[in-house]
Design a protein around this motif. Structure first.
Motif, PDB file in Angstrom:
ATOM      1  N   PRO A   1       0.802  -1.219   0.000  1.00  0.00           N
ATOM      2  CA  PRO A   1       0.000   0.000   0.000  1.00  0.00           C
ATOM      3  C   PRO A   1       0.841   1.277   0.000  1.00  0.00           C
ATOM      4  CG  PRO A   1      -0.284  -1.170   2.078  1.00  0.00           C
ATOM      5  CD  PRO A   1       0.557  -2.033   1.193  1.00  0.00           C
ATOM      6  N   ASP A   2       1.998   1.282   0.667  1.00  0.00           N
ATOM      7  CA  ASP A   2       2.803   2.503   0.724  1.00  0.00           C
ATOM      8  C   ASP A   2       3.298   2.921  -0.652  1.00  0.00           C
ATOM      9  OD1 ASP A   2       2.531   2.836   3.506  1.00  0.00           O
ATOM     10  OD2 ASP A   2       4.184   1.449   3.881  1.00  0.00           O
ATOM     11  N   LYS A   3       3.787   1.956  -1.411  1.00  0.00           N
ATOM     12  CA  LYS A   3       4.275   2.250  -2.767  1.00  0.00           C
ATOM     13  C   LYS A   3       3.124   2.754  -3.649  1.00  0.00           C
ATOM     14  CE  LYS A   3       7.753   0.025  -4.263  1.00  0.00           C
ATOM     15  NZ  LYS A   3       8.964   0.621  -4.761  1.00  0.00           N
ATOM     16  N   PHE A   4       1.957   2.142  -3.508  1.00  0.00           N
ATOM     17  CA  PHE A   4       0.773   2.542  -4.267  1.00  0.00           C
ATOM     18  C   PHE A   4       0.331   3.946  -3.887  1.00  0.00           C
ATOM     19  CE2 PHE A   4      -3.957   2.392  -4.723  1.00  0.00           C
ATOM     20  CZ  PHE A   4      -4.016   2.268  -6.102  1.00  0.00           C
ATOM     21  N   LEU A   5       0.211   4.214  -2.610  1.00  0.00           N
ATOM     22  CA  LEU A   5      -0.308   5.500  -2.137  1.00  0.00           C
ATOM     23  C   LEU A   5       0.628   6.661  -2.454  1.00  0.00           C
ATOM     24  CD1 LEU A   5      -1.770   4.177   1.196  1.00  0.00           C
ATOM     25  CD2 LEU A   5      -3.078   5.010  -0.785  1.00  0.00           C
ATOM     26  N   ALA A   6       1.916   6.393  -2.595  1.00  0.00           N
ATOM     27  CA  ALA A   6       2.875   7.444  -2.929  1.00  0.00           C
ATOM     28  C   ALA A   6       2.654   8.016  -4.327  1.00  0.00           C
ATOM     29  CB  ALA A   6       4.295   6.895  -2.817  1.00  0.00           C
ATOM     30  N   LEU A   7       1.831   7.355  -5.136  1.00  0.00           N
ATOM     31  CA  LEU A   7       1.567   7.791  -6.507  1.00  0.00           C
ATOM     32  C   LEU A   7       0.430   8.805  -6.609  1.00  0.00           C
ATOM     33  CD1 LEU A   7       1.748   4.272  -8.171  1.00  0.00           C
ATOM     34  CD2 LEU A   7       3.537   6.032  -8.140  1.00  0.00           C
ATOM     35  N   PHE A   8      -0.272   9.072  -5.506  1.00  0.00           N
ATOM     36  CA  PHE A   8      -1.476   9.898  -5.539  1.00  0.00           C
ATOM     37  C   PHE A   8      -1.226  11.342  -5.112  1.00  0.00           C
ATOM     38  CE2 PHE A   8      -3.301   5.721  -5.481  1.00  0.00           C
ATOM     39  CZ  PHE A   8      -4.448   5.850  -6.241  1.00  0.00           C
ATOM     40  N   HIS A   9      -1.897  12.236  -5.801  1.00  0.00           N
ATOM     41  CA  HIS A   9      -1.975  13.641  -5.385  1.00  0.00           C
ATOM     42  C   HIS A   9      -2.835  13.683  -4.118  1.00  0.00           C
ATOM     43  CE1 HIS A   9      -3.335  17.810  -5.452  1.00  0.00           C
ATOM     44  NE2 HIS A   9      -2.242  18.059  -6.167  1.00  0.00           N
ATOM     45  N   PRO A  10      -2.567  14.576  -3.174  1.00  0.00           N
ATOM     46  CA  PRO A  10      -3.353  14.625  -1.935  1.00  0.00           C
ATOM     47  C   PRO A  10      -4.858  14.806  -2.154  1.00  0.00           C
ATOM     48  CG  PRO A  10      -1.389  15.974  -1.715  1.00  0.00           C
ATOM     49  CD  PRO A  10      -1.449  15.524  -3.150  1.00  0.00           C
ATOM     50  N   ASP A  11      -5.257  15.463  -3.236  1.00  0.00           N
ATOM     51  CA  ASP A  11      -6.674  15.716  -3.505  1.00  0.00           C
ATOM     52  C   ASP A  11      -7.279  14.735  -4.510  1.00  0.00           C
ATOM     53  OD1 ASP A  11      -6.637  17.975  -1.817  1.00  0.00           O
ATOM     54  OD2 ASP A  11      -5.829  19.202  -3.441  1.00  0.00           O
ATOM     55  N   ALA A  12      -6.628  13.629  -4.729  1.00  0.00           N
ATOM     56  CA  ALA A  12      -7.056  12.670  -5.751  1.00  0.00           C
ATOM     57  C   ALA A  12      -8.449  12.107  -5.483  1.00  0.00           C
ATOM     58  CB  ALA A  12      -6.052  11.525  -5.832  1.00  0.00           C
ATOM     59  N   VAL A  13      -9.053  11.634  -6.573  1.00  0.00           N
ATOM     60  CA  VAL A  13     -10.333  10.922  -6.529  1.00  0.00           C
ATOM     61  C   VAL A  13     -10.104   9.558  -7.166  1.00  0.00           C
ATOM     62  CG1 VAL A  13     -12.721  10.890  -7.336  1.00  0.00           C
ATOM     63  CG2 VAL A  13     -11.632  13.066  -6.753  1.00  0.00           C
ATOM     64  N   TRP A  14     -10.539   8.504  -6.462  1.00  0.00           N
ATOM     65  CA  TRP A  14     -10.374   7.137  -6.951  1.00  0.00           C
ATOM     66  C   TRP A  14     -11.745   6.473  -6.929  1.00  0.00           C
ATOM     67  CZ3 TRP A  14      -6.304   4.388  -8.862  1.00  0.00           C
ATOM     68  CH2 TRP A  14      -6.450   3.001  -8.953  1.00  0.00           C
ATOM     69  N   THR A  15     -12.149   5.866  -8.039  1.00  0.00           N
ATOM     70  CA  THR A  15     -13.367   5.072  -8.084  1.00  0.00           C
ATOM     71  C   THR A  15     -12.965   3.629  -8.328  1.00  0.00           C
ATOM     72  OG1 THR A  15     -14.596   6.949  -8.975  1.00  0.00           O
ATOM     73  CG2 THR A  15     -15.623   4.780  -9.167  1.00  0.00           C
ATOM     74  N   THR A  16     -13.352   2.754  -7.417  1.00  0.00           N
ATOM     75  CA  THR A  16     -12.972   1.346  -7.516  1.00  0.00           C
ATOM     76  C   THR A  16     -13.743   0.663  -8.646  1.00  0.00           C
ATOM     77  OG1 THR A  16     -14.660   0.472  -6.027  1.00  0.00           O
ATOM     78  CG2 THR A  16     -12.621   1.321  -5.006  1.00  0.00           C
TER      79      THR A  16
ATOM     80  N   LEU B   1      -6.603  11.689  -0.435  1.00  0.00           N
ATOM     81  CA  LEU B   1      -5.616  10.660  -0.121  1.00  0.00           C
ATOM     82  C   LEU B   1      -5.952   9.922   1.170  1.00  0.00           C
ATOM     83  CD1 LEU B   1      -3.059   9.211  -0.924  1.00  0.00           C
ATOM     84  CD2 LEU B   1      -1.745  11.053   0.166  1.00  0.00           C
ATOM     85  N   GLU B   2      -6.536  10.597   2.136  1.00  0.00           N
ATOM     86  CA  GLU B   2      -6.881   9.928   3.390  1.00  0.00           C
ATOM     87  C   GLU B   2      -7.883   8.797   3.156  1.00  0.00           C
ATOM     88  OE1 GLU B   2      -9.024  11.008   7.581  1.00  0.00           O
ATOM     89  OE2 GLU B   2      -7.676  12.517   6.739  1.00  0.00           O
ATOM     90  N   ALA B   3      -8.930   9.054   2.374  1.00  0.00           N
ATOM     91  CA  ALA B   3      -9.937   8.022   2.084  1.00  0.00           C
ATOM     92  C   ALA B   3      -9.342   6.907   1.229  1.00  0.00           C
ATOM     93  CB  ALA B   3     -11.146   8.639   1.383  1.00  0.00           C
ATOM     94  N   ILE B   4      -8.525   7.271   0.248  1.00  0.00           N
ATOM     95  CA  ILE B   4      -7.879   6.272  -0.611  1.00  0.00           C
ATOM     96  C   ILE B   4      -6.951   5.401   0.235  1.00  0.00           C
ATOM     97  CG2 ILE B   4      -6.312   5.933  -2.567  1.00  0.00           C
ATOM     98  CD1 ILE B   4      -7.460   8.651  -3.659  1.00  0.00           C
ATOM     99  N   SER B   5      -6.236   6.029   1.143  1.00  0.00           N
ATOM    100  CA  SER B   5      -5.314   5.307   2.016  1.00  0.00           C
ATOM    101  C   SER B   5      -6.048   4.341   2.944  1.00  0.00           C
ATOM    102  CB  SER B   5      -4.497   6.309   2.845  1.00  0.00           C
ATOM    103  OG  SER B   5      -3.635   5.633   3.716  1.00  0.00           O
ATOM    104  N   GLU B   6      -7.106   4.816   3.576  1.00  0.00           N
ATOM    105  CA  GLU B   6      -7.872   3.956   4.493  1.00  0.00           C
ATOM    106  C   GLU B   6      -8.382   2.708   3.767  1.00  0.00           C
ATOM    107  OE1 GLU B   6     -12.020   4.132   7.010  1.00  0.00           O
ATOM    108  OE2 GLU B   6     -10.912   6.006   6.694  1.00  0.00           O
ATOM    109  N   PHE B   7      -8.951   2.906   2.578  1.00  0.00           N
ATOM    110  CA  PHE B   7      -9.468   1.793   1.782  1.00  0.00           C
ATOM    111  C   PHE B   7      -8.335   0.851   1.361  1.00  0.00           C
ATOM    112  CE2 PHE B   7     -10.423  -0.069  -2.372  1.00  0.00           C
ATOM    113  CZ  PHE B   7     -11.620  -0.714  -2.118  1.00  0.00           C
TER     114      PHE B   7
END
Length: 134
Positions: free
Chosen positions: A31-46, A55-61
């Motif tokens: 997860p750390d390597k993955f999360l390092a690729l995101f802008h803090p304000d990113a939006v991710w749809t699974t 990033l906080e919500a993406i990280s928690e998930f």
């Protein structure tokens, strides 16, 4: 791979490295390597439509699901198309394949990336879509 211009060769290579890092992080359930690729304000749809904002919500998930994922690490990500919306913003189409002896599955993610002031490309808005056979 198709692109809108060969003038962006260095940028395309940098974007390709982001996709390769996504692949590596998924293969190793990191997860750390993955999360390092995101802008803090990113939006991710699974792939199943869960919308994660920031990033906080993406990280928690991610920290919950990635280490516990049911595949054995055999996954590939192939960058198949890059469209530069602006010199510092690109839409990137990816072919995602999970490979197993019992069943293969495929995804068709779309990553919108932006180039940061330090030259890094980060994921900004991503839609991970499951491909259904048929």
């Amino acid at each position: 791979m198709n692109t809108d211009s060969t003038a962006y060769a260095a940028e395309i290579e940098a974007i390709k490295q982001v996709v390769a890092t996504v692949e590596h992080s998924q293969q190793h359930k990191d997860p750390d390597k993955f999360l390092a690729l995101f802008h803090p304000d990113a939006v991710w749809t699974t792939a199943h439509g869960k919308v994660l904002v920031g990033l906080e919500a993406i990280s928690e998930f991610t920290r919950k699901v990635l280490p516990a994922a049911g595949w054995d690490g055999k996954v590939s990500y192939e960058m198949i198309h890059v469209l530069f919306i602006r010199p510092d913003v690109a839409a990137v189409k990816v072919r995602q394949r999970y490979l197993s002896p019992d069943d293969d599955s495929e995804g068709a993610p779309l990553y919108v990336m932006s180039k940061q002031d330090d030259g890094r490309w980060l994921l900004i808005a991503c839609q991970n879509t499951q491909v259904v056979a048929g």
